[in-house]
Design an enzyme around this catalytic site. Structure first.
Site, PDB file in Angstrom:
ATOM      1  CG  HIS A  22      -1.896   1.165   1.189  1.00 60.14           C
ATOM      2  ND1 HIS A  22      -3.169   1.049   0.669  1.00 60.14           N
ATOM      3  CD2 HIS A  22      -1.774   2.454   1.593  1.00 60.14           C
ATOM      4  CE1 HIS A  22      -3.786   2.209   0.756  1.00 60.14           C
ATOM      5  NE2 HIS A  22      -2.957   3.087   1.309  1.00 60.14           N
ATOM      6  CB  CYS A  23       2.064   3.352  -2.644  1.00 58.10           C
ATOM      7  SG  CYS A  23       3.211   4.721  -2.917  1.00 58.10           S
ATOM      8  CB  ILE A  24       1.565   6.678   2.184  1.00 60.60           C
ATOM      9  CG1 ILE A  24       0.780   7.785   2.889  1.00 60.60           C
ATOM     10  CG2 ILE A  24       3.005   7.082   1.974  1.00 60.60           C
ATOM     11  CD1 ILE A  24       1.284   8.084   4.279  1.00 60.60           C
ATOM     12  CG  ASN A  32      -4.950   2.703  -5.440  1.00 57.08           C
ATOM     13  OD1 ASN A  32      -5.562   1.850  -4.800  1.00 57.08           O
ATOM     14  ND2 ASN A  32      -5.105   2.848  -6.745  1.00 57.08           N
TER      15      ASN A  32
END
Length: 309
Positions: free
Chosen positions: A158-160, A164
């Site tokens: 999960h990429c901040i 998303n």
């Protein structure tokens, strides 16, 4: 009351929207420093200086367009989640505790009378083909995201920065975003280096306003920091891509003699970028690739026939 501490992770999404603003602010500052303040004024100098300025500005704009295009795609594209009608084929697979064969329209078979409901649920939770949090089956390479509160197909992380998850259907867009960001920040660092070297001289002679000097100094430092950090990130994901592995599968891969999803460098690359070479550098997939490469949808993945677990 049944408390789920992982639901607190959903607060990270709010921080993620703030990170989008940071990305846009850095892009705007970089544009101001590289194009407006540093190189656009040299277009009127004539000779080689004008030609060099023109090349730098054109290259900067091309990379910027590709960066923003890839960024919008990875932010807006759903990474893929388990369809509602995707079920376990049979209760027999549950009893054996194995990964199950699944299909979009398969139905759940009634539990055998010899097993209690609690026992079936316990064995389901132990199966790689079932998610105890979502309470439903999940395809191979699918993992539960505590931030998104759902199972994500071929989840990488999960990429901040993009608010998303990065999964099967947007991993290519994420990689392109990382690569184009690395190239852009590296270009910015190189073309701002002369101005950075002359920073104190310009400040002393007042050849630039204090605000412009501060912008150039800040942008150079930021781009240098991002360029160095992204270099490590590019190398890491290039290694994962070459072996057809995700970030969450690294530990699982170490426990195997041969990683079953490693199909060779060329096919591993095509499982993410598609087989159409003309679209490798663009955040797009051809219709033919979407039809012929199931891995791009995140539901089915070819494996090595001789893989040993």
């Amino acid at each position: 009351m049944d408390l789920n501490p992982f639901r607190l992770c959903s607060g990270i999404k709010v921080l993620g929207y703030f990170m989008i603003l940071i990305v846009l602010a850095i892009v705007a500052l970089s544009y101001d420093a590289v194009v407006v303040l540093t190189w656009a004024p040299h277009l009127r100098d004539g000779g080689f200086t004008s030609f060099l300025s023109f090349i730098i500005i054109i290259t900067f704009h091309i990379l910027l367009v590709m960066l923003m295009w890839s960024y919008i795609k990875v932010v807006s594209q759903d990474p893929g989640c388990v369809p509602e009608n995707w079920k376990l084929v049979s209760e027999q697979n549950i009893e054996e505790g194995n990964s199950v064969a699944l299909s979009d329209y398969a139905s759940i078979q009634p539990p055998t009378p010899t097993l209690s409901t609690d026992e079936i649920e316990r064995r389901q939770s132990q199966s790689k083909g079932y998610c105890s949090k979502c309470q439903k089956g999940k395809p191979p390479r699918c993992h539960h995201c505590s931030v998104c509160q759902r199972c994500v197909l071929k989840m990488d992380h999960h990429c901040i920065w993009v608010v998303n998850c990065v999964g099967a259907r947007n991993y290519k867009f994420f990689l392109l975003f990382v690569v184009y960001t690395f190239l852009t920040t590296t270009l910015d660092t190189v073309v701002l280096l002369p101005s950075f070297v002359k920073f104190f001289q310009q400040a002393k002679n007042h050849s630039l306003s204090p605000g412009n000097i501060a912008v150039i100094f800040l942008v150079f430092v930021l781009n240098l920091a991002f360029s160095l950090s992204l270099l490590c990130f590019v190398i890491m994901h290039a290694s994962l891509l070459s072996s057809n592995t995700t970030s969450v599968e690294v530990y699982e891969k170490k426990k195997t003699v041969q990683w079953k999803y490693d199909l060779g460098l060329k096919r591993n690359f095509e499982q993410v970028f598609g087989a159409n070479k003309a679209l490798w550098f663009f955040p797009l997939f051809s219709t033919k690739d979407l039809e012929n490469i199931p891995a791009l949808h995140g539901m089915e993945f070819p494996t090595r026939s001789n893989a040993v677990e």
